[in-house]
Write a protein that holds these residues in place. Structure first.
Motif, PDB file in Angstrom:
ATOM      1  N   LEU A   1       0.929  -1.269   0.034  1.00 38.36           N
ATOM      2  CA  LEU A   1       0.100   0.009  -0.040  1.00 38.36           C
ATOM      3  C   LEU A   1       0.831   1.246   0.224  1.00 38.36           C
ATOM      4  O   LEU A   1       0.330   2.267  -0.545  1.00 38.36           O
ATOM      5  N   HIS A   2       1.879   1.277   0.618  1.00 38.63           N
ATOM      6  CA  HIS A   2       2.938   2.372   0.459  1.00 38.63           C
ATOM      7  C   HIS A   2       3.261   2.797  -0.659  1.00 38.63           C
ATOM      8  O   HIS A   2       3.247   3.624  -1.366  1.00 38.63           O
ATOM      9  N   GLU A   3       4.148   1.692  -1.556  1.00 37.28           N
ATOM     10  CA  GLU A   3       4.391   1.825  -2.912  1.00 37.28           C
ATOM     11  C   GLU A   3       3.280   2.262  -4.090  1.00 37.28           C
ATOM     12  O   GLU A   3       3.364   3.042  -4.687  1.00 37.28           O
ATOM     13  N   ALA A   4       1.877   1.557  -3.929  1.00 39.59           N
ATOM     14  CA  ALA A   4       0.939   2.060  -4.557  1.00 39.59           C
ATOM     15  C   ALA A   4       0.247   3.190  -4.444  1.00 39.59           C
ATOM     16  O   ALA A   4      -0.029   4.081  -5.207  1.00 39.59           O
ATOM     17  N   ALA A   5       0.248   3.696  -3.065  1.00 37.98           N
ATOM     18  CA  ALA A   5      -0.111   5.027  -2.915  1.00 37.98           C
ATOM     19  C   ALA A   5       0.813   6.239  -3.622  1.00 37.98           C
ATOM     20  O   ALA A   5       0.192   7.157  -4.237  1.00 37.98           O
ATOM     21  N   HIS A   6       2.289   5.784  -3.717  1.00 36.83           N
ATOM     22  CA  HIS A   6       2.845   6.744  -4.537  1.00 36.83           C
ATOM     23  C   HIS A   6       2.486   6.806  -5.948  1.00 36.83           C
ATOM     24  O   HIS A   6       2.432   7.808  -6.605  1.00 36.83           O
ATOM     25  N   GLY A   7       2.441   5.482  -6.510  1.00 36.24           N
ATOM     26  CA  GLY A   7       1.855   5.479  -7.829  1.00 36.24           C
ATOM     27  C   GLY A   7       0.732   6.099  -8.013  1.00 36.24           C
ATOM     28  O   GLY A   7       0.409   6.777  -9.243  1.00 36.24           O
ATOM     29  N   TRP A   8      -0.404   5.825  -7.198  1.00 35.21           N
ATOM     30  CA  TRP A   8      -1.791   6.420  -7.553  1.00 35.21           C
ATOM     31  C   TRP A   8      -1.854   7.738  -7.587  1.00 35.21           C
ATOM     32  O   TRP A   8      -2.259   8.505  -8.265  1.00 35.21           O
ATOM     33  N   VAL A   9      -1.042   8.438  -6.509  1.00 38.27           N
ATOM     34  CA  VAL A   9      -0.991  10.005  -6.330  1.00 38.27           C
ATOM     35  C   VAL A   9      -0.465  10.553  -7.615  1.00 38.27           C
ATOM     36  O   VAL A   9      -0.996  11.659  -8.238  1.00 38.27           O
ATOM     37  N   ALA A  10       0.805   9.866  -7.988  1.00 37.07           N
ATOM     38  CA  ALA A  10       1.646  10.659  -9.319  1.00 37.07           C
ATOM     39  C   ALA A  10       0.673  10.311 -10.396  1.00 37.07           C
ATOM     40  O   ALA A  10       0.265  11.247 -11.246  1.00 37.07           O
ATOM     41  N   TRP A  11      -0.180   9.119 -10.424  1.00 38.47           N
ATOM     42  CA  TRP A  11      -1.043   8.936 -11.763  1.00 38.47           C
ATOM     43  C   TRP A  11      -2.163  10.050 -11.557  1.00 38.47           C
ATOM     44  O   TRP A  11      -2.477  10.706 -12.623  1.00 38.47           O
ATOM     45  N   LYS A  12      -2.725  10.405 -10.428  1.00 35.57           N
ATOM     46  CA  LYS A  12      -3.902  11.403 -10.293  1.00 35.57           C
ATOM     47  C   LYS A  12      -3.198  12.643 -10.408  1.00 35.57           C
ATOM     48  O   LYS A  12      -4.003  13.739 -10.980  1.00 35.57           O
TER      49      LYS A  12
ATOM     50  N   PRO B   1       8.344   4.040 -10.063  1.00 35.76           N
ATOM     51  CA  PRO B   1       8.886   5.202 -11.143  1.00 35.76           C
ATOM     52  C   PRO B   1       8.100   6.447 -11.185  1.00 35.76           C
ATOM     53  O   PRO B   1       6.457   6.150 -11.379  1.00 35.76           O
ATOM     54  N   VAL B   2       8.637   7.331 -11.084  1.00 41.78           N
ATOM     55  CA  VAL B   2       7.879   8.784 -11.162  1.00 41.78           C
ATOM     56  C   VAL B   2       8.764   9.609 -12.095  1.00 41.78           C
ATOM     57  O   VAL B   2       9.892   9.945 -11.634  1.00 41.78           O
ATOM     58  N   ASP B   3       7.756  10.216 -13.051  1.00 40.27           N
ATOM     59  CA  ASP B   3       8.670  11.286 -13.933  1.00 40.27           C
ATOM     60  C   ASP B   3       8.115  12.628 -13.442  1.00 40.27           C
ATOM     61  O   ASP B   3       7.071  13.085 -13.703  1.00 40.27           O
ATOM     62  N   PHE B   4       8.969  13.148 -12.652  1.00 36.23           N
ATOM     63  CA  PHE B   4       8.588  14.439 -11.865  1.00 36.23           C
ATOM     64  C   PHE B   4       8.240  15.564 -12.824  1.00 36.23           C
ATOM     65  O   PHE B   4       7.438  16.528 -12.469  1.00 36.23           O
ATOM     66  N   MET B   5       8.900  15.196 -14.071  1.00 35.35           N
ATOM     67  CA  MET B   5       8.675  16.349 -15.158  1.00 35.35           C
ATOM     68  C   MET B   5       7.365  16.532 -15.601  1.00 35.35           C
ATOM     69  O   MET B   5       7.131  17.393 -16.504  1.00 35.35           O
ATOM     70  N   ARG B   6       6.565  15.272 -15.537  1.00 37.34           N
ATOM     71  CA  ARG B   6       5.505  15.291 -16.307  1.00 37.34           C
ATOM     72  C   ARG B   6       4.149  15.735 -15.183  1.00 37.34           C
ATOM     73  O   ARG B   6       3.162  15.779 -15.460  1.00 37.34           O
ATOM     74  N   LEU B   7       4.741  16.209 -14.014  1.00 36.28           N
ATOM     75  CA  LEU B   7       3.777  16.652 -13.175  1.00 36.28           C
ATOM     76  C   LEU B   7       3.550  18.240 -13.400  1.00 36.28           C
ATOM     77  O   LEU B   7       4.430  18.978 -13.642  1.00 36.28           O
ATOM     78  N   PRO B   8       2.408  18.679 -13.022  1.00 31.29           N
ATOM     79  CA  PRO B   8       1.933  20.229 -13.177  1.00 31.29           C
ATOM     80  C   PRO B   8       3.119  21.080 -12.674  1.00 31.29           C
ATOM     81  O   PRO B   8       3.530  22.201 -13.093  1.00 31.29           O
ATOM     82  N   SER B   9       3.351  20.852 -11.351  1.00 32.61           N
ATOM     83  CA  SER B   9       4.093  21.710 -10.446  1.00 32.61           C
ATOM     84  C   SER B   9       5.309  20.666  -9.874  1.00 32.61           C
ATOM     85  O   SER B   9       5.220  20.135  -8.688  1.00 32.61           O
ATOM     86  N   PRO B  10       6.418  20.437 -10.783  1.00 32.99           N
ATOM     87  CA  PRO B  10       7.373  19.336 -10.162  1.00 32.99           C
ATOM     88  C   PRO B  10       7.847  19.211  -8.858  1.00 32.99           C
ATOM     89  O   PRO B  10       7.744  18.404  -7.956  1.00 32.99           O
TER      90      PRO B  10
ATOM     91  N   ASP C   1       4.617  18.910  -6.528  1.00 30.39           N
ATOM     92  CA  ASP C   1       3.982  17.537  -6.601  1.00 30.39           C
ATOM     93  C   ASP C   1       4.945  16.513  -6.136  1.00 30.39           C
ATOM     94  O   ASP C   1       4.441  15.327  -5.783  1.00 30.39           O
ATOM     95  N   MET C   2       6.270  16.631  -6.379  1.00 32.28           N
ATOM     96  CA  MET C   2       7.170  15.500  -5.738  1.00 32.28           C
ATOM     97  C   MET C   2       6.838  15.275  -4.318  1.00 32.28           C
ATOM     98  O   MET C   2       6.798  14.252  -3.908  1.00 32.28           O
ATOM     99  N   ALA C   3       6.509  16.430  -3.616  1.00 35.83           N
ATOM    100  CA  ALA C   3       6.403  16.236  -2.021  1.00 35.83           C
ATOM    101  C   ALA C   3       5.069  15.675  -1.917  1.00 35.83           C
ATOM    102  O   ALA C   3       5.070  14.822  -0.891  1.00 35.83           O
ATOM    103  N   VAL C   4       3.928  15.779  -2.511  1.00 37.85           N
ATOM    104  CA  VAL C   4       2.834  15.293  -2.451  1.00 37.85           C
ATOM    105  C   VAL C   4       2.978  13.659  -2.704  1.00 37.85           C
ATOM    106  O   VAL C   4       2.264  13.040  -1.780  1.00 37.85           O
ATOM    107  N   VAL C   5       3.561  13.506  -3.849  1.00 39.15           N
ATOM    108  CA  VAL C   5       3.544  12.065  -4.196  1.00 39.15           C
ATOM    109  C   VAL C   5       4.517  11.358  -2.753  1.00 39.15           C
ATOM    110  O   VAL C   5       4.215  10.108  -2.654  1.00 39.15           O
TER     111      VAL C   5
END
Length: 229
Positions: A23-34, A82-91, A94-98
């Motif tokens: 759940l820890h890892e899935a949470a990172h991926g889910w928030v990045a996806w959203k 894996p998270v590509d922070f450059m694809r986030l609106p405010s890298p 949003d990196m901190a949120v993820v």
């Protein structure tokens, strides 16, 4: 400990550990996806399937060997999402949120486990101790994961939260530490305690920092879940 006792003990740790890590890892991926980065989603990492998150060496072999060797510490890791922070609106933001999503999910799991303790009296005398042991281990594992991952050292989640929220003149030098972060952690977690043990001195800087914080957090959650020490 006989084989039956060993299997019983293992059975009380496996499920809480798998849920905590998954759940820890899935949470990172889910928030990045959203937030706009579907890298983890496309790689199948936004899932409750623990096999997608387990690192054979870090999740199974290393912790298992430390337990069998009765080491004074436990250390392990899962496959990073894996998270590509450059694809986030405010890298930076949003990196901190993820990053904080994983520890928050661990905190929520610990709280839910405490709430479930209220149901223990409704189980039989044979199953109640096993369920209680699973819940107790879930509380310990999740609180340790939450507090440990929030240490402000990249690549830990807390380090990435700090990089995302600190002013740039502080965030930049902290971000540059990421390449050395794992080495620093291994020295503090493994080398320093082993050196102290060889010298006959109990030295565990990470444990001495973490355990009081875990105990304090546990006290707060106990009150919020209707328990007392």
């Amino acid at each position: 400990m006989d084989i039956v006792g060993l299997l019983y003990t293992v059975s009380t740790w496996v499920l809480p550990a798998l849920l905590a890590i998954t759940l820890h890892e899935a949470a990172h991926g889910w928030v990045a996806w959203k937030l706009g980065d579907d890298t983890a989603y496309m790689q199948g990492r936004v899932t409750f399937n623990p096999l997608r998150h387990i690192d054979p060496m870090g999740t199974v072999v290393v912790p298992g060997m430390l337990v069998l060797l009765k080491a004074p510490f436990l250390f392990g890791w899962a496959k990073p999402v894996p998270v590509d922070f450059m694809r986030l609106p405010s890298p930076r933001r949003d990196m901190a949120v993820v990053a904080i999503a994983g520890p928050l999910v661990n905190l929520a799991q610990a709280y839910i486990a405490m709430l479930l303790f209220h149901l223990i009296p409704y189980f039989g005398s044979y199953t109640a101790p096993w369920i209680a042991a699973n819940l107790q281990n879930a509380i310990l594992i999740n609180l340790l994961l939450c507090v440990f991952n929030m240490l402000p050292l990249p690549p830990l989640d807390g380090g990435r939260v700090a990089v995302g929220w600190l002013p740039l003149f502080l965030a930049r030098p902290l971000a540059r530490l990421e390449r050395y972060g794992m080495v620093i952690l291994l020295i503090l977690l493994l080398a320093v305690p082993l050196l102290g043990q060889a010298m006959g001195v109990a030295i565990n800087p990470v444990g001495q920092l973490l355990f009081p914080m875990v105990a304090g957090l546990e006290d707060i959650l106990l009150v919020l879940s209707g328990h007392s020490r």
